[in-house]
Motif scaffolding. Structure first.
Motif, PDB file in Angstrom:
ATOM      1  N   SER A   4       0.843  -1.197   0.000  1.00 25.75           N
ATOM      2  CA  SER A   4       0.000   0.000   0.000  1.00 25.75           C
ATOM      3  C   SER A   4       0.873   1.238   0.000  1.00 25.75           C
ATOM      4  CB  SER A   4      -0.941  -0.006   1.205  1.00 25.75           C
ATOM      5  OG  SER A   4      -0.341   0.631   2.302  1.00 25.75           O
ATOM      6  N   GLN A   5       0.362   2.263  -0.588  1.00 25.57           N
ATOM      7  CA  GLN A   5       1.125   3.502  -0.694  1.00 25.57           C
ATOM      8  C   GLN A   5       0.708   4.525   0.363  1.00 25.57           C
ATOM      9  OE1 GLN A   5       3.732   4.069  -2.713  1.00 25.57           O
ATOM     10  NE2 GLN A   5       3.561   1.948  -3.364  1.00 25.57           N
ATOM     11  N   THR A   6      -0.196   4.139   1.261  1.00 22.87           N
ATOM     12  CA  THR A   6      -0.649   5.102   2.258  1.00 22.87           C
ATOM     13  C   THR A   6       0.426   5.289   3.316  1.00 22.87           C
ATOM     14  OG1 THR A   6      -1.705   3.359   3.539  1.00 22.87           O
ATOM     15  CG2 THR A   6      -3.090   4.543   1.977  1.00 22.87           C
ATOM     16  N   THR A   7       0.669   6.526   3.642  1.00 21.91           N
ATOM     17  CA  THR A   7       1.622   6.810   4.715  1.00 21.91           C
ATOM     18  C   THR A   7       0.846   7.422   5.852  1.00 21.91           C
ATOM     19  OG1 THR A   7       2.075   8.965   3.725  1.00 21.91           O
ATOM     20  CG2 THR A   7       3.585   7.188   3.169  1.00 21.91           C
ATOM     21  N   ARG A   8       1.112   6.931   7.037  1.00 26.54           N
ATOM     22  CA  ARG A   8       0.427   7.461   8.212  1.00 26.54           C
ATOM     23  C   ARG A   8       1.123   8.736   8.656  1.00 26.54           C
ATOM     24  NH1 ARG A   8      -2.394   4.004  12.202  1.00 26.54           N
ATOM     25  NH2 ARG A   8      -1.431   5.459  13.612  1.00 26.54           N
ATOM     26  N   LYS A   9       0.341   9.784   8.811  1.00 25.47           N
ATOM     27  CA  LYS A   9       0.913  11.022   9.319  1.00 25.47           C
ATOM     28  C   LYS A   9       0.875  10.962  10.844  1.00 25.47           C
ATOM     29  CE  LYS A   9      -0.154  14.159   5.567  1.00 25.47           C
ATOM     30  NZ  LYS A   9      -0.853  15.379   5.157  1.00 25.47           N
ATOM     31  N   PRO A  10       1.979  11.334  11.477  1.00 24.69           N
ATOM     32  CA  PRO A  10       1.945  11.339  12.940  1.00 24.69           C
ATOM     33  C   PRO A  10       1.049  12.471  13.428  1.00 24.69           C
ATOM     34  CG  PRO A  10       3.990  12.274  12.138  1.00 24.69           C
ATOM     35  CD  PRO A  10       3.246  11.754  10.933  1.00 24.69           C
ATOM     36  N   TYR A  11       0.512  12.282  14.617  1.00 24.46           N
ATOM     37  CA  TYR A  11      -0.282  13.361  15.210  1.00 24.46           C
ATOM     38  C   TYR A  11       0.629  14.563  15.414  1.00 24.46           C
ATOM     39  CZ  TYR A  11      -4.083  10.131  16.201  1.00 24.46           C
ATOM     40  OH  TYR A  11      -5.118   9.250  16.080  1.00 24.46           O
ATOM     41  N   PRO A  12       0.093  15.760  15.217  1.00 27.48           N
ATOM     42  CA  PRO A  12       0.946  16.937  15.421  1.00 27.48           C
ATOM     43  C   PRO A  12       1.264  17.131  16.897  1.00 27.48           C
ATOM     44  CG  PRO A  12      -1.328  17.593  15.009  1.00 27.48           C
ATOM     45  CD  PRO A  12      -1.264  16.099  14.823  1.00 27.48           C
ATOM     46  N   ASN A  13       2.419  17.670  17.161  1.00 24.05           N
ATOM     47  CA  ASN A  13       2.773  18.004  18.529  1.00 24.05           C
ATOM     48  C   ASN A  13       2.302  19.422  18.831  1.00 24.05           C
ATOM     49  OD1 ASN A  13       3.981  15.622  19.393  1.00 24.05           O
ATOM     50  ND2 ASN A  13       5.966  16.197  18.588  1.00 24.05           N
ATOM     51  N   TYR A  14       2.119  19.684  20.104  1.00 31.62           N
ATOM     52  CA  TYR A  14       1.682  20.997  20.559  1.00 31.62           C
ATOM     53  C   TYR A  14       2.671  21.540  21.575  1.00 31.62           C
ATOM     54  CZ  TYR A  14      -2.676  20.543  18.076  1.00 31.62           C
ATOM     55  OH  TYR A  14      -3.597  20.432  17.080  1.00 31.62           O
ATOM     56  N   LYS A  15       2.764  22.884  21.606  1.00 27.61           N
ATOM     57  CA  LYS A  15       3.710  23.547  22.512  1.00 27.61           C
ATOM     58  C   LYS A  15       2.962  24.113  23.719  1.00 27.61           C
ATOM     59  CE  LYS A  15       5.068  26.312  19.132  1.00 27.61           C
ATOM     60  NZ  LYS A  15       5.804  27.277  18.298  1.00 27.61           N
ATOM     61  N   VAL A  16       3.546  23.911  24.889  1.00 25.39           N
ATOM     62  CA  VAL A  16       3.045  24.525  26.114  1.00 25.39           C
ATOM     63  C   VAL A  16       3.986  25.691  26.409  1.00 25.39           C
ATOM     64  CG1 VAL A  16       2.565  24.196  28.573  1.00 25.39           C
ATOM     65  CG2 VAL A  16       2.143  22.323  26.945  1.00 25.39           C
ATOM     66  N   ILE A  17       3.420  26.909  26.443  1.00 25.21           N
ATOM     67  CA  ILE A  17       4.243  28.114  26.549  1.00 25.21           C
ATOM     68  C   ILE A  17       3.871  28.916  27.791  1.00 25.21           C
ATOM     69  CG2 ILE A  17       4.878  30.284  25.414  1.00 25.21           C
ATOM     70  CD1 ILE A  17       4.026  28.887  22.735  1.00 25.21           C
ATOM     71  N   VAL A  18       4.881  29.177  28.629  1.00 22.05           N
ATOM     72  CA  VAL A  18       4.696  30.028  29.808  1.00 22.05           C
ATOM     73  C   VAL A  18       5.107  31.447  29.420  1.00 22.05           C
ATOM     74  CG1 VAL A  18       5.449  30.487  32.185  1.00 22.05           C
ATOM     75  CG2 VAL A  18       5.126  28.130  31.418  1.00 22.05           C
ATOM     76  N   LEU A  19       4.267  32.412  29.809  1.00 18.54           N
ATOM     77  CA  LEU A  19       4.540  33.820  29.518  1.00 18.54           C
ATOM     78  C   LEU A  19       5.042  34.542  30.764  1.00 18.54           C
ATOM     79  CD1 LEU A  19       1.293  34.637  27.488  1.00 18.54           C
ATOM     80  CD2 LEU A  19       3.547  34.001  26.593  1.00 18.54           C
ATOM     81  N   ASN A  20       5.812  35.576  30.556  1.00 23.20           N
ATOM     82  CA  ASN A  20       6.298  36.390  31.656  1.00 23.20           C
ATOM     83  C   ASN A  20       5.142  37.204  32.236  1.00 23.20           C
ATOM     84  OD1 ASN A  20       8.260  37.439  33.399  1.00 23.20           O
ATOM     85  ND2 ASN A  20       8.587  39.207  32.102  1.00 23.20           N
ATOM     86  N   ASP A  21       5.199  37.471  33.530  1.00 19.05           N
ATOM     87  CA  ASP A  21       4.228  38.351  34.176  1.00 19.05           C
ATOM     88  C   ASP A  21       4.931  39.078  35.312  1.00 19.05           C
ATOM     89  OD1 ASP A  21       4.228  36.654  36.514  1.00 19.05           O
ATOM     90  OD2 ASP A  21       2.793  35.348  35.508  1.00 19.05           O
ATOM     91  N   ASP A  22       4.210  39.962  35.960  1.00 24.10           N
ATOM     92  CA  ASP A  22       4.816  40.785  37.010  1.00 24.10           C
ATOM     93  C   ASP A  22       4.572  40.271  38.414  1.00 24.10           C
ATOM     94  OD1 ASP A  22       5.827  42.572  35.154  1.00 24.10           O
ATOM     95  OD2 ASP A  22       3.997  43.769  35.139  1.00 24.10           O
ATOM     96  N   PHE A  23       3.945  39.116  38.543  1.00 28.62           N
ATOM     97  CA  PHE A  23       3.586  38.686  39.896  1.00 28.62           C
ATOM     98  C   PHE A  23       4.104  37.322  40.317  1.00 28.62           C
ATOM     99  CE2 PHE A  23       0.061  38.385  36.916  1.00 28.62           C
ATOM    100  CZ  PHE A  23      -0.254  37.030  36.958  1.00 28.62           C
ATOM    101  N   ASN A  24       4.438  36.432  39.399  1.00 26.81           N
ATOM    102  CA  ASN A  24       4.990  35.134  39.799  1.00 26.81           C
ATOM    103  C   ASN A  24       6.488  35.254  40.060  1.00 26.81           C
ATOM    104  OD1 ASN A  24       2.919  32.990  39.814  1.00 26.81           O
ATOM    105  ND2 ASN A  24       2.567  33.703  37.726  1.00 26.81           N
TER     106      ASN A  24
END
Length: 98
Positions: A14-34
């Protein structure tokens, strides 16, 4: 001595290729209180295999660059870690495809 027949590669069934599930990024942002301490402790608590050194490196990146990608992987886990860090009081960006 018996003659050897040439090796024939099997045809692809078969010529079908399985695409892997996409990865996602977890991003922490800067703030003035933590505090640095709180951010580093949260990263170690909620992100699997997070070392103290890596947590502090990411915390510094959040502070000096405004944000840091703290984890990349499957969407369900990314959503979980993002939610846990958010509930712990960190300022989070929405998860996004890597």
């Amino acid at each position: 001595m018996p003659a050897t027949s040439p090796t024939i590669a099997p045809e692809r069934s078969s010529q079908t290729t399985r695409k892997p599930y996409p990865n996602y990024k977890v991003i922490v942002l800067n703030d003035d209180f933590n505090t640095f301490q709180h951010v580093a402790e949260c990263l170690m608590k909620y992100i699997p295999n997070m070392t103290s050194d890596r947590a502090w490196e990411l915390t510094n990146q959040v502070h000096f660059e405004g944000q840091a990608i703290v984890w990349v992987g499957p969407q369900e886990q990314a959503e979980l870690y993002q939610m846990q860090l958010s509930r712990a009081g960190l300022t989070m960006a929405p998860i996004e495809p890597a």
